[in-house]
Scaffold this motif. Structure first.
Motif, mmCIF file in Angstrom:
data_model
loop_
_atom_site.group_PDB
_atom_site.id
_atom_site.type_symbol
_atom_site.label_atom_id
_atom_site.label_comp_id
_atom_site.label_asym_id
_atom_site.label_seq_id
_atom_site.Cartn_x
_atom_site.Cartn_y
_atom_site.Cartn_z
ATOM 1 N N CYS A 196 70.701 -54.266 35.263
ATOM 2 C CA CYS A 196 70.440 -52.827 35.207
ATOM 3 C C CYS A 196 71.281 -52.152 36.277
ATOM 4 O O CYS A 196 71.383 -52.647 37.397
ATOM 5 C CB CYS A 196 68.975 -52.527 35.482
ATOM 6 N N VAL A 197 71.890 -51.036 35.909
ATOM 7 C CA VAL A 197 72.711 -50.301 36.862
ATOM 8 C C VAL A 197 72.001 -49.005 37.217
ATOM 9 O O VAL A 197 71.580 -48.254 36.338
ATOM 10 C CB VAL A 197 74.101 -49.991 36.271
ATOM 11 N N PHE A 198 71.874 -48.739 38.508
ATOM 12 C CA PHE A 198 71.213 -47.520 38.963
ATOM 13 C C PHE A 198 72.206 -46.639 39.700
ATOM 14 O O PHE A 198 73.017 -47.124 40.485
ATOM 15 C CB PHE A 198 70.070 -47.859 39.925
ATOM 16 N N LYS A 199 72.122 -45.335 39.428
ATOM 17 C CA LYS A 199 72.919 -44.378 40.193
ATOM 18 C C LYS A 199 71.918 -43.485 40.899
ATOM 19 O O LYS A 199 71.080 -42.855 40.250
ATOM 20 C CB LYS A 199 73.789 -43.570 39.227
ATOM 21 N N ASP A 200 71.969 -43.441 42.201
ATOM 22 C CA ASP A 200 70.974 -42.712 42.994
ATOM 23 C C ASP A 200 69.554 -43.038 42.521
ATOM 24 O O ASP A 200 68.742 -42.140 42.256
ATOM 25 C CB ASP A 200 71.218 -41.204 42.918
ATOM 26 N N ASN A 201 69.307 -44.332 42.350
ATOM 27 C CA ASN A 201 67.983 -44.816 41.928
ATOM 28 C C ASN A 201 67.572 -44.405 40.521
ATOM 29 O O ASN A 201 66.414 -44.500 40.151
ATOM 30 C CB ASN A 201 66.894 -44.384 42.912
ATOM 31 N N LYS A 202 68.535 -43.888 39.756
ATOM 32 C CA LYS A 202 68.224 -43.565 38.370
ATOM 33 C C LYS A 202 68.963 -44.558 37.475
ATOM 34 O O LYS A 202 70.168 -44.775 37.644
ATOM 35 C CB LYS A 202 68.678 -42.136 38.072
ATOM 36 N N LEU A 203 68.213 -45.162 36.550
ATOM 37 C CA LEU A 203 68.824 -46.158 35.667
ATOM 38 C C LEU A 203 69.846 -45.485 34.757
ATOM 39 O O LEU A 203 69.540 -44.509 34.069
ATOM 40 C CB LEU A 203 67.724 -46.804 34.822
ATOM 41 N N ILE A 204 71.101 -45.958 34.768
ATOM 42 C CA ILE A 204 72.084 -45.338 33.879
ATOM 43 C C ILE A 204 72.553 -46.269 32.765
ATOM 44 O O ILE A 204 73.032 -45.817 31.745
ATOM 45 C CB ILE A 204 73.309 -44.784 34.645
ATOM 46 N N ASP A 205 72.421 -47.571 32.965
ATOM 47 C CA ASP A 205 72.824 -48.469 31.875
ATOM 48 C C ASP A 205 72.246 -49.853 32.121
ATOM 49 O O ASP A 205 71.860 -50.187 33.242
ATOM 50 C CB ASP A 205 74.352 -48.547 31.771
ATOM 51 N N SER A 206 72.181 -50.634 31.037
ATOM 52 C CA SER A 206 71.737 -52.015 31.196
ATOM 53 C C SER A 206 72.358 -52.836 30.083
ATOM 54 O O SER A 206 72.700 -52.309 29.033
ATOM 55 C CB SER A 206 70.218 -52.101 31.126
ATOM 56 N N TRP A 207 72.527 -54.123 30.333
ATOM 57 C CA TRP A 207 73.060 -55.005 29.296
ATOM 58 C C TRP A 207 72.659 -56.443 29.569
ATOM 59 O O TRP A 207 72.032 -56.731 30.581
ATOM 60 C CB TRP A 207 74.572 -54.863 29.192
ATOM 61 N N GLY A 208 73.029 -57.311 28.659
ATOM 62 C CA GLY A 208 72.744 -58.735 28.836
ATOM 63 C C GLY A 208 71.741 -59.262 27.821
ATOM 64 O O GLY A 208 71.649 -60.453 27.598
ATOM 65 N N ASN A 209 70.969 -58.354 27.178
ATOM 66 C CA ASN A 209 69.964 -58.813 26.215
ATOM 67 C C ASN A 209 70.602 -59.190 24.884
ATOM 68 O O ASN A 209 71.517 -58.521 24.419
ATOM 69 C CB ASN A 209 68.904 -57.746 25.993
ATOM 70 N N LYS A 210 70.098 -60.272 24.283
ATOM 71 C CA LYS A 210 70.637 -60.708 23.001
ATOM 72 C C LYS A 210 69.886 -60.061 21.855
ATOM 73 O O LYS A 210 70.386 -59.973 20.746
ATOM 74 C CB LYS A 210 70.531 -62.224 22.863
ATOM 75 N N CYS A 211 68.638 -59.663 22.083
ATOM 76 C CA CYS A 211 67.893 -59.042 20.998
ATOM 77 C C CYS A 211 67.220 -57.771 21.504
ATOM 78 O O CYS A 211 67.233 -57.486 22.697
ATOM 79 C CB CYS A 211 66.853 -60.014 20.444
ATOM 80 N N ASP A 212 66.643 -57.029 20.596
ATOM 81 C CA ASP A 212 66.052 -55.745 20.967
ATOM 82 C C ASP A 212 64.832 -55.886 21.869
ATOM 83 O O ASP A 212 64.468 -54.961 22.583
ATOM 84 C CB ASP A 212 65.656 -54.965 19.699
ATOM 85 N N ASN A 213 64.184 -57.067 21.828
ATOM 86 C CA ASN A 213 63.003 -57.255 22.655
ATOM 87 C C ASN A 213 63.309 -57.085 24.132
ATOM 88 O O ASN A 213 62.471 -56.656 24.916
ATOM 89 C CB ASN A 213 62.419 -58.664 22.443
#
Lengths: 316, 353
Positions: free
Chosen positions: A293-310
């Motif tokens: 998870c990437v945070f900018k000023d403590n606000k989540l701006i993007d995430s990746w790495g998951n293979k499925c929607d869960n």
């Protein structure tokens, strides 16, 4: 005037280039990543901002490449996030339109790109092993007590390069120690090492490929004249090293950013913005995807790495 | 049906649906659909495997251990024309050393010329099995395999262009779920009809000349999506038509590759082991049909595919078709794979225009 920023974040070094609309490089920097891509990019941007301070340039588009391209792409709000193979090919063909073969040796990877009529027709990249790349050379330089920058000059002094096993760095290293202990001179060993890097490269990456001139050699290791000479001896053609050869990935992705015609807001202020990443293993199934998870000023701006929607972490 | 015997065959594409039918209706034992492969499977598999064995063995072993933990007690392994022939024996030994109690049906031990040997081995699975029932259930089992292969082939070629993302795959998964409940030929036929229609009715938006990529490689890696890092899906997501001919229908049921050595004669005259001659014949076909690229996936250390790799390079030169080689082991980082695939895509795209 409009400017385009290209950033190439490799495992070892981070490169940045700013070009104008006529593809001239107006600012550039090369520094070590030191295992902290976000920190490195902040340092990079500080330097670039300084270089641009007395010029009237507004950066309208950013491109990122290299192994941390995605992370930095999010951080800099990039228009183009491109793999390093394409970026290098575009960069080199822009500066040398007639090039047919590109040798590239970087810190952790090495690749060969074959070009016909300006189009990439074949490429290869090292797979499981980092034998014969920049990080290997610098660790061996350290062992021999010379700095990696003077490595090439020393190699040129040698008349009889020592034979050093080229297949694998582990073998090469034990060979090197052994040859040093039985009395081979340092120049000969260093020249032998340059030769081993080239042999390894041509046997692994270059296997089954034809090296048609003009050949351009780039990547951090291209600054090593010893390796350049070893390449020329092995291939039998002149090998061109561009003075900006180490920046080619960043330059290529800057060109791509310009060609994309996508303009996005960019400001050097992100140097002072706090970016943070956290990683965790998704507990929802046995696959344990590693989610970032990437945070900018403590606000989540993007995430990746998951293979499925869960495992998806939603960005609000 | 003997409910005390729980058979399980290692995870292999979508074929567990067909095996289930054969074991439940033919052999008269319970069948466990193998637990899906995960990172944990390969961790367990690698831990108990010899280091230099190829990665399909590690997947099979890990999968079997997970199945044993879940209650399976009759395992099986197939045979092949490479190291695979020893894998059953080795796997059984490792599992017994670990202290598991199970029956093991090793097909490499069967003498297929002797009906008695076949019968004896079938009895390992179920001592009270009826040969008549097995023979009766065979045609439907084969048909199920054919249907699965046909549907998957259709999905590979169209999933990159569907209007609603994942519609094809979702429908196919639904089909497989329902297939796992069928008890006779009639039910299966009805289901097949219904879902073939459903799949064909999904809207596809395919351009006139899409990028086309052919997939070749060793028997397991090319067929089991988890072991090739879902490469087919990655390609489909890029909007590519994916071709892959290596499947049970083409290799065993129809023996389409009987003449593979003849087809590839110009490049290789003799048997280079396992399914490597198929790889060559297939790659040659793709090249002749003017596909935009070929990707070879293989497990690290697979000697037959290594033989094929050099031959593929000659094909690449002669037909000017780019070929990308992947060698997989139990590493988990996908970044490197994605980088290479993206570059391959850019390259084909530039040439295609």
């Amino acid at each position: 005037m409009k400017g385009y920023l290209g950033i190439d974040i490799g495992s070892i070094s981070t490169k940045g280039v700013v070009i104008d609309e006529d593809l001239n490089i107006i600012a550039s920097e090369y520094l070590w990543t030191e295992g902290d891509p976000m920190g490195a990019v902040k340092r990079l941007l500080k330097v670039l901002e300084k270089q641009l301070s007395n010029k009237d340039i507004k950066i309208v588009s950013v491109g990122t490449t290299g192994s941390a391209r995605k992370l930095i792409g999010v951080m800099t709000n990039a228009s183009v996030v491109k793999n390093e193979i394409t970026a290098h090919a575009i960069g080199t063909t822009t500066l040398h339109p007639d090039v047919n073969t590109i040798f590239e040796i970087g810190g952790q990877d090495s690749k060969i790109i074959i070009i016909e009529n300006g189009y990439v027709t074949d490429y290869a990249m090292n797979t499981l092993c980092a034998a014969g790349t920049g990080s290997f050379l610098s660790s061996q330089a350290h062992r021999l007590g010379v700095s990696v920058e003077e490595f090439g000059e020393i190699a040129l002094k040698s008349k009889h390069p020592t034979n050093i096993a080229a297949r694998c760095t582990v073998f090469a290293e034990s060979d090197l120690v052994h040859k040093a202990q039985i009395g081979h001179s340092k120049e000969d060993i260093i020249a032998g090492l340059c030769k081993a890097v080239v042999t390894n490269y041509l046997n692994n990456i270059g296997k089954g490929k034809k090296f048609n001139p003009p050949i351009v050699f780039q990547g951090g290791v291209s600054k090593n004249v010893g390796v350049k000479k070893a390449f020329e001896d092995a291939v039998g053609h002149e090998v061109i090293v561009d003075k900006n050869g180490h920046l080619m990935g960043a330059f290529g992705v800057a060109v791509l950013a310009k060609n994309s015609k996508i303009e996005k807001d960019f400001s050097f202020d992100i140097v002072d913005t706090e970016f943070r990443t956290t990683g965790f293993d998704c507990p929802k199934c046995a696959n344990h995807c590693e989610i970032v998870c990437v945070f900018k000023d403590n606000k989540l701006i993007d995430s990746w790495g998951n293979k499925c929607d869960n495992g998806a972490v939603k960005v609000n | 049906m003997n409910k005390d015997i729980v058979a399980c065959f290692p995870q292999w594409g979508s074929y567990s649906c067909a095996f289930r039918y054969l074991f439940e209706n033919g052999f008269g034992v319970k069948y466990m659909t193998p637990p899906p492969l995960t990172k944990k499977t390969i961790e367990i598999g690698s831990k108990h495997s010899p280091d230099y064995v190829c990665v399909p063995f590690k997947y099979c072993l890990g999968c079997h251990i997970e199945a044993l933990e879940k209650g399976a007690n009759c395992l099986m392994q197939i045979f092949g024309a490479c190291r695979l022939n020893y894998y059953g024996e080795l796997e059984e030994k490792i599992l017994r050393d670990l202290g598991y109690d199970f029956k093991f049906f090793n097909m490499a031990e069967i003498n297929f010329r002797s009906p008695r040997s076949i019968l004896e081995h079938f009895k390992i699975v179920n001592p009270n099995m009826s040969l008549v029932k097995i023979i009766k259930s065979l045609p439907t089992t084969i048909n199920i395999i054919k249907t699965i292969d046909k549907m998957e082939d259709y999905i590979r070629k169209n999933a990159g262009f569907e209007k609603d993302k994942n519609a094809l795959e979702d429908t196919f998964n639904e089909f497989k779920e329902k297939l796992n409940k069928t008890q006779n030929t009639k039910q299966y036929k009805k289901l097949k009809k219904e879902y073939t229609k459903k799949l064909k009715s999904i809207k596809i938006n395919k351009p006139h000349h899409p990028l086309r990529v052919g997939l070749v490689g060793d028997y397991y890696t090319v067929q089991e999506p988890f072991s090739n890092y879902f490469i087919e899906k990655e390609l489909e997501n890029m909007g590519i038509e994916v071709y892959r001919e290596m499947n049970l229908t083409n290799t065993i049921i129809n023996s389409k590759y009987k003449n593979s050595r003849k087809t590839g004669k110009r490049y290789v005259k003799f048997d280079i082991g396992a399914t490597a001659n198929y790889t060559v014949a297939e790659a040659l076909k793709y090249a002749k049909n003017g596909l935009d690229g070929i990707i070879q996936v293989k497990s690290f250390g697979c000697t037959p595919e290594l033989n094929a790799q050099t031959v593929l390079q000659s094909i690449s030169r002669d037909y000017k078709i780019p070929i990308l080689h992947f060698s997989f082991d139990s590493q988990t980082s996908e970044t490197g794979i994605k980088t290479r695939l993206e570059a391959f895509y850019d390259m084909m795209q530039a040439k295609h225009k």
